[in-house]
Structure formats: structure tokens, C-alpha cells
Design a protein around this motif. Sequence first.
Motif, PDB file in Angstrom:
ATOM      1  N   ALA A   1      13.474  17.789  20.574  1.00 25.51           N
ATOM      2  CA  ALA A   1      12.003  17.485  20.330  1.00 25.51           C
ATOM      3  C   ALA A   1      11.421  15.884  20.527  1.00 25.51           C
ATOM      4  N   VAL A   2      12.448  15.442  20.535  1.00 22.14           N
ATOM      5  CA  VAL A   2      12.078  13.897  20.550  1.00 22.14           C
ATOM      6  C   VAL A   2      11.753  13.231  21.618  1.00 22.14           C
ATOM      7  N   ALA A   3      13.173  13.583  22.413  1.00 24.05           N
ATOM      8  CA  ALA A   3      13.618  13.232  23.917  1.00 24.05           C
ATOM      9  C   ALA A   3      11.969  13.644  24.809  1.00 24.05           C
ATOM     10  N   ASP A   4      12.145  15.033  24.691  1.00 25.92           N
ATOM     11  CA  ASP A   4      10.715  15.832  25.134  1.00 25.92           C
ATOM     12  C   ASP A   4       9.909  14.955  25.233  1.00 25.92           C
ATOM     13  N   ALA A   5       8.887  13.972  23.949  1.00 31.63           N
ATOM     14  CA  ALA A   5       7.681  13.624  23.402  1.00 31.63           C
ATOM     15  C   ALA A   5       7.538  11.889  24.135  1.00 31.63           C
ATOM     16  N   LYS A   6       9.110  11.448  24.169  1.00 30.88           N
ATOM     17  CA  LYS A   6       9.219  10.518  25.291  1.00 30.88           C
ATOM     18  C   LYS A   6       8.831  10.188  26.701  1.00 30.88           C
ATOM     19  N   MET A   7       9.548  11.323  26.987  1.00 32.19           N
ATOM     20  CA  MET A   7       9.497  11.465  28.782  1.00 32.19           C
ATOM     21  C   MET A   7       8.071  12.190  28.596  1.00 32.19           C
TER      22      MET A   7
ATOM     23  N   GLU B   1       1.200   3.529  14.648  1.00 35.04           N
ATOM     24  CA  GLU B   1      -0.439   2.689  15.335  1.00 35.04           C
ATOM     25  C   GLU B   1       0.995   2.083  16.491  1.00 35.04           C
ATOM     26  N   VAL B   2       2.234   2.145  16.308  1.00 35.74           N
ATOM     27  CA  VAL B   2       3.130   2.562  17.764  1.00 35.74           C
ATOM     28  C   VAL B   2       2.799   3.583  18.390  1.00 35.74           C
ATOM     29  N   ALA B   3       2.993   4.645  18.431  1.00 34.40           N
ATOM     30  CA  ALA B   3       2.492   5.954  18.693  1.00 34.40           C
ATOM     31  C   ALA B   3       1.639   6.583  19.130  1.00 34.40           C
ATOM     32  N   LEU B   4       0.634   5.490  18.765  1.00 35.28           N
ATOM     33  CA  LEU B   4      -0.839   5.635  19.178  1.00 35.28           C
ATOM     34  C   LEU B   4      -0.929   4.891  20.688  1.00 35.28           C
ATOM     35  N   SER B   5      -0.843   3.770  20.243  1.00 32.61           N
ATOM     36  CA  SER B   5      -0.816   2.678  21.048  1.00 32.61           C
ATOM     37  C   SER B   5      -0.651   2.388  22.830  1.00 32.61           C
ATOM     38  N   GLY B   6      -1.408   1.878  23.183  1.00 32.62           N
ATOM     39  CA  GLY B   6      -0.867   1.928  25.014  1.00 32.62           C
ATOM     40  C   GLY B   6      -0.385   3.341  25.129  1.00 32.62           C
ATOM     41  N   ARG B   7       0.441   3.187  25.672  1.00 33.26           N
ATOM     42  CA  ARG B   7       1.816   3.801  26.559  1.00 33.26           C
ATOM     43  C   ARG B   7       1.765   5.154  25.114  1.00 33.26           C
ATOM     44  N   PRO B   8       0.918   6.366  24.871  1.00 30.14           N
ATOM     45  CA  PRO B   8       1.692   6.626  23.467  1.00 30.14           C
ATOM     46  C   PRO B   8       3.124   7.089  23.991  1.00 30.14           C
ATOM     47  N   GLY B   9       3.668   7.501  22.766  1.00 30.46           N
ATOM     48  CA  GLY B   9       5.195   8.038  22.047  1.00 30.46           C
ATOM     49  C   GLY B   9       5.604   8.715  20.794  1.00 30.46           C
ATOM     50  N   PRO B  10       6.712   9.003  21.302  1.00 29.89           N
ATOM     51  CA  PRO B  10       7.344   9.325  19.829  1.00 29.89           C
ATOM     52  C   PRO B  10       8.072   8.073  19.192  1.00 29.89           C
ATOM     53  N   VAL B  11       7.420   8.542  17.471  1.00 28.58           N
ATOM     54  CA  VAL B  11       8.634   6.808  16.391  1.00 28.58           C
ATOM     55  C   VAL B  11       9.783   8.073  15.761  1.00 28.58           C
ATOM     56  N   SER B  12      10.486   7.654  15.407  1.00 23.56           N
ATOM     57  CA  SER B  12      11.112   8.293  14.050  1.00 23.56           C
ATOM     58  C   SER B  12      11.271   7.555  13.450  1.00 23.56           C
ATOM     59  N   ILE B  13      11.669   7.881  12.123  1.00 25.93           N
ATOM     60  CA  ILE B  13      11.605   7.089  10.743  1.00 25.93           C
ATOM     61  C   ILE B  13      13.135   7.599   9.778  1.00 25.93           C
TER      62      ILE B  13
ATOM     63  N   ALA C   1      10.338  22.643  14.621  1.00 28.72           N
ATOM     64  CA  ALA C   1       9.882  21.837  14.040  1.00 28.72           C
ATOM     65  C   ALA C   1       8.888  20.707  14.246  1.00 28.72           C
ATOM     66  N   GLY C   2      10.050  19.829  15.617  1.00 20.72           N
ATOM     67  CA  GLY C   2       9.569  19.203  16.332  1.00 20.72           C
ATOM     68  C   GLY C   2       8.729  19.317  17.898  1.00 20.72           C
ATOM     69  N   PHE C   3       8.229  21.081  18.052  1.00 20.86           N
ATOM     70  CA  PHE C   3       7.475  21.298  18.837  1.00 20.86           C
ATOM     71  C   PHE C   3       6.243  21.507  18.313  1.00 20.86           C
ATOM     72  N   ILE C   4       6.371  21.857  17.422  1.00 19.36           N
ATOM     73  CA  ILE C   4       4.891  22.963  16.657  1.00 19.36           C
ATOM     74  C   ILE C   4       4.392  21.583  16.115  1.00 19.36           C
ATOM     75  N   ALA C   5       5.008  20.112  16.432  1.00 17.70           N
ATOM     76  CA  ALA C   5       4.220  18.813  15.603  1.00 17.70           C
ATOM     77  C   ALA C   5       3.578  18.215  17.306  1.00 17.70           C
ATOM     78  N   GLN C   6       5.211  19.002  18.299  1.00 17.39           N
ATOM     79  CA  GLN C   6       4.143  18.291  19.503  1.00 17.39           C
ATOM     80  C   GLN C   6       3.127  18.683  19.717  1.00 17.39           C
ATOM     81  N   GLY C   7       2.627  20.304  19.665  1.00 18.36           N
ATOM     82  CA  GLY C   7       1.976  21.142  20.096  1.00 18.36           C
ATOM     83  C   GLY C   7       0.476  20.686  19.504  1.00 18.36           C
ATOM     84  N   MET C   8       0.799  20.061  18.398  1.00 22.52           N
ATOM     85  CA  MET C   8      -0.710  19.679  18.037  1.00 22.52           C
ATOM     86  C   MET C   8      -1.182  18.167  18.646  1.00 22.52           C
ATOM     87  N   ALA C   9       0.115  17.508  18.629  1.00 24.42           N
ATOM     88  CA  ALA C   9      -0.390  15.831  18.947  1.00 24.42           C
ATOM     89  C   ALA C   9      -1.325  15.885  20.934  1.00 24.42           C
ATOM     90  N   ARG C  10       0.173  17.538  21.837  1.00 23.75           N
ATOM     91  CA  ARG C  10      -0.556  17.065  22.804  1.00 23.75           C
ATOM     92  C   ARG C  10      -1.892  17.657  22.999  1.00 23.75           C
TER      93      ARG C  10
END
Lengths: 571, 96
Positions: free
Chosen positions: A96-102, A158-170, A65-74
Motif C-alpha cells: 500500500a505504501v509503494a502504491d502511494a509512492k507511484m 509537511e513532507v507528505a503534502l508539500s510539492g509533489r505529494p507522497g507517502p512517508v513512514s515513521i 489498512a494502508g489502502f483505507i487510508a489511501q482511499g481517504m487521502a485520494r
Amino acid sequence: MNDSAIDQKPQTNSIISGAQLLIHLLEEQGVTHVAGIPGGANLPMYDALTSSSIKHVLARHEQGAGFIAQGMARVSGEAHVCFASSGPGATNLVTAVADAKMDSIPLIAITGQVSQTMIGTDAFQEIDTFGLMLPITKHNWLVRSAEELLEVIPHAFEVALSGRPGPVSIDIPKDVQNELINFRPKSIDSTDVKAPCSALDENDIREMLAIIKNAHKPILMIGGGIIYSDACDDLKVFAETLDIPAVQTFMGLGVLSNEHPLSLGMLGMHGAPFTNLVLEECDLVVGLGVRFDDRATGKVSDFCPRAKFVHVDIDRSEIDKVISSMYSIHADVGDVLRAANNSLQHVTRPLWRQRIEKLKESHPLRLDGDDDLFRPYGAIKTIASMVDDSANITTDVGQHQMWVAQAYPFTRPRQWISSGGLGTMGFGLPTAIGMALAQPDITTLCFSGDGSFMMNIQELATLAEENLNVKVIILNNNHLGLVRQQQTLFYKKNLSAVKFQQGVDFAMAAKSMGVNGMNLGQVDNPHKQLTKALREPGPWVIDIPISETEMVFPMVAPGGSNRDMIHGEEQ
Amino acid sequence: MSNENQSLLKLIVNNHPGVLSHICGLFARRSYNLEGVMIRPIAGSSSHKSCVWLLVNEVEKLPQLIRQTEKLIDVITVEQHDMKESIFEKTEQFFI
């Protein structure tokens, strides 16, 4: 109590649950798809989801699931969302979250948590998700009331998309999901998010251009930051006007078309020989949206020994982290390029370009066996010739990944999608599903290896369910090939735990989960069958047997200098 | 206690639960040496801010450490301060 979802958008002053509010806020952010798996602690979210226009993609493992969302995002540059329950649901998301961070990917991971009264009691499926996600996200939250969602959800995007993008978790406890609140839209003060950098200073641009003007053998080092900044066209104008050749990082492949006369291809551990040799001679490196990763630089003290560095990056902590620059600009690389392009004068560098051509001729990238379908470069080149430039490409991690990075003719940004920083085996299939969900009319090729593919093979069932245009190509040597290669080169051929005693019939495995499959080594007319599989709509798994003795060359030993490349013998 | 390897940082942060985890987590995973922490909500502040004093044992990595700390979403400002008459000097008697 009837806690079933309402079937309409919340009205001001209507009473809704935290879960309904969450789904509404996601819709407001433009979310169209959520990939995830339901479980005990996120039941209210899934209840609310059924009355939403958001399409849910049911993965078979939360990492999928994490990588499916990543595929859409990337592939789109947008933020995308995945859902998981508490405990094992959350721990399964971690990779999948750590991968998105890197790789700086805007992934939004939303997890259910046990009720707040249960937190800290070692409740069933309780885990410290906040603590787990903390070091692998750009920022993360534990939401303590439904009211907080009104602020946290927009802020998270906003945090995920602004500046250098990155993953967030809630992380959202179940009682917060069930909490009833009187709905009223809240206007969010967007100044809450810090500006990533101050306004661009014209003097910085002038200074950078002056340094470039004084250089005799300049090189651009171009990375993923240029893609994220949507600045590939600006980069092209900049490079062409100043006549500066460019080396691309792994994440920067596609910034310049590989056909472009100024493109020197990928540098580093598996870069072309001439690319690394040009860097030995250059006197200035302009790093644009790059982080000087060790796979790119090799031994840092020997990297570009004759060069000074100019570094442009939106993340101030990247500047002078690895390489000490003589000049740096902390800014969005797209803004810098556009500002610079306003005041450029045409330059030509015939001597430097001639020298580079000479190195290219004397030290080319050798693609042995590129005319043989059953050798790595041959398979990749043949497949590339059977699809057009519109195909999107992803990979898993290992030898096949490096062969594709070296040999696939990338022509545009976001065509190449691969796990760069974390190097996650199992990345390919679920990411390909996400890419195809975001761009269903485009063929998605997923190059994989037999080792990597086993790590998320269960997502074939998800792929069949979604019936997407994903073609998985497994370069199958029945080994952990890149480990075998390192043991061969650096551990005196002492092969340890790299051969699979039990092989897998991937075609049969695919069929068992509703996906077409074939072993190209066992069909009568492989070229014809391959063409048919790639061109007809729908998913395919194509297993291509290759020899386990194939290696990725050149190779720089980990920790070694880029000038010390190991070359294979010609075969 | 003045030690030339030590630096003093003053952070203004959002007073969220978890903000100290974000700061200490950053220091742990980037292996920066943290010698002392003092944190209190800012007195009379209606805007839910806290002040954090950090005593760090880093010289070479200090600029990188400050840049990483500035990146944390809940960190509003980072300032470097003189060790002399610092909070850590004044409270030395409590740490013997």
C-alpha cells in the motif's frame, strides 16, 4: 506500573508517554480517522488511542489498512494515517505504501518497532522497517526518542503534502512509545522543509505562451498533477481560451469532464483510436502535471513524432526524464496556469478542430455491447446511468479497470480513483472503504474483477462493520482476464495459469461477512434488482458474470508504438 | 585516476542516522554507478550537517542523478566539482 492512557489532552509540564504524545500530535494535525491493526510492538499507541477523538478503523489485513487510508487521502487530497505493528505488520503495509509512492499520495504509515535495545538482535517480529520503507517513501524516519516525535510528526505531514505529494513512514520503537516525557508544545520551524521550486518567473510564462502561439496543431496532455494542484478550473479556462484540445492520462481522468468539447479522452495503451492518432499529427504537446508513463507514451521514440514538447511539473526530476522538452517550467502547474490565464488572448483553431472531428468520426472508441448488461461496457454504462454524477468510482486492476477508464462518464476531479503506477490488484475494496469514510454521503462504486477481488476480500468484514455506502461490482469471468488477453494476443493463445478451477460464490462470501450479495445472472429481474441495490443505503456485492473471451480494445502491445493499435473484431 | 566518465559531487546533508542509506538507496534503485563515497560531519558545525563527496561513473544520466539527489529531504545542496586535486585523488594511496 499503570501504563493506561490518560483521559484528557496533555497539559504543558504534564508527564505523558511517547505514545500519548504521538496521538496528541496526530490530533493537532487534524487527523480524524486511523486505519490499522494492533500488535505487540504498537500496543502503547493503541492504549493511548482509546482516550482520543480519533476514530479507529480496524482492518483485517495491514494492506487493507494502508489502502483505507489511501482511499481517504485520494478522495480528499488530505494526508491520512495507517497503523501497523512491527515485523509482518510492517511488511504487510509495504504494497500500500509503494502504491502511494507511484501515484503521489500523501499516506502516513506509522509502525511499531521492537525496543531499541532489541534492534539488531533478530528479536520476535523484528524487521528492518526503515530499510523496507526507504525506497518506497518520499521520506522515512526511525524515531529514537519521544522528544523527536515533536519534530518528526509535523515534519512528516509537511513532507507528505508539500510539492509533489507522497507517502512517508515513521517507525517508532516500543521503548520510545513508553518513554515518559515532560510535555511542552514545541513550535516547529517550517523552513526545515525545502521549497519544492523557486518562485514563478513571468518570462517563463511569456516564453511558453509564445511557443504555443507558434504552433499550428497543439495538444494539451493533462495529468494527475492538475488534480493535486487543485487547478482543474484553471486548466479549463486555459484550454478554452487558447482553443487547445486535451488528452488525459489515466491519472488525469476527470480533470476535464468527458462531455467537454475539448476533451479527447485517455491516451495510450488502451486509449481511443482517434486520441492516439491525433497525437501522431500534432506539432506541439504541452505536458501539464504528467510524467510520460510508458502506458501513456508507448514506445517513446515514436511518441508524437511530429511534435515538440513543453513540460510543466513541480518535480524537477520528471523534466527530461523520459521526453526531452524544448521548453520546461519547474513549478506548480496551478501557479503556471493561473499566471498564464492573466494574459491570455482568445484564439480559435477551426482547421485543427475540424481535423480532429474528422479523426473522431473515422476512428471512434468502439464500445461493443454497451446495451447489454452482461457485457463489460453494457454493465458499466447501465450502472453509470443508475447513479448520479456525485458517485465516486474506484477499481481494482485488470480488464475491468481499463473498461471503466474508457467508458465511465467522469465529470469531475477526484471522482476517479484507481491504482495507476503500481497497478495493485486488491486495491479496490479497501480504497472504496476509505473513500466512503471520508465522504459518507456519497455512493462509492468499486468495479472489480474476480481475480483482484480475492486479493483483499477479507475487508468485506470491515465494510460491514462500518456499514458504508459501498457498492462492489464484480465483472466475473472466472479468469485473470488481462493476463488471458495478453496470452491470447501475444503468446499464440497459449493460456497458462489464467483460469480458476475453483470458482467463488461472491454473493455467499459477502453474506458470510455481513454484506448483501447477489449474482446478477441468477436473479429474475436483473435491472430492477441492480437499481435497488445501488440506490438503497448500505454495502452490496453485485456479481456480474461475463465471458472470458471479452477483451479490452484497442490495445497497444507493451513496448509497441501507440500508432500500432490492435482492434477487436466487431461483435 | 582522471577518467572522463567520472564526476565529482559535493553534498551538504543533515547529519541524521540513515542519511547515507537514503543516498546509497537512491543510487542503487535507479542504477547509477557509484564509485566512491567520503562522508564526515562538517568540522565545527553546530547545526549537525555533514559533507558527502561522491564519485560517480555517469555522464548521460548525471543531470537526472543530480535532480533525484536534490529531492532527498535530508540533502541540502548538491554541487558538481572538478576532479583535479579532489579528495579522491589525494587519498588514492589508501586504495591500492
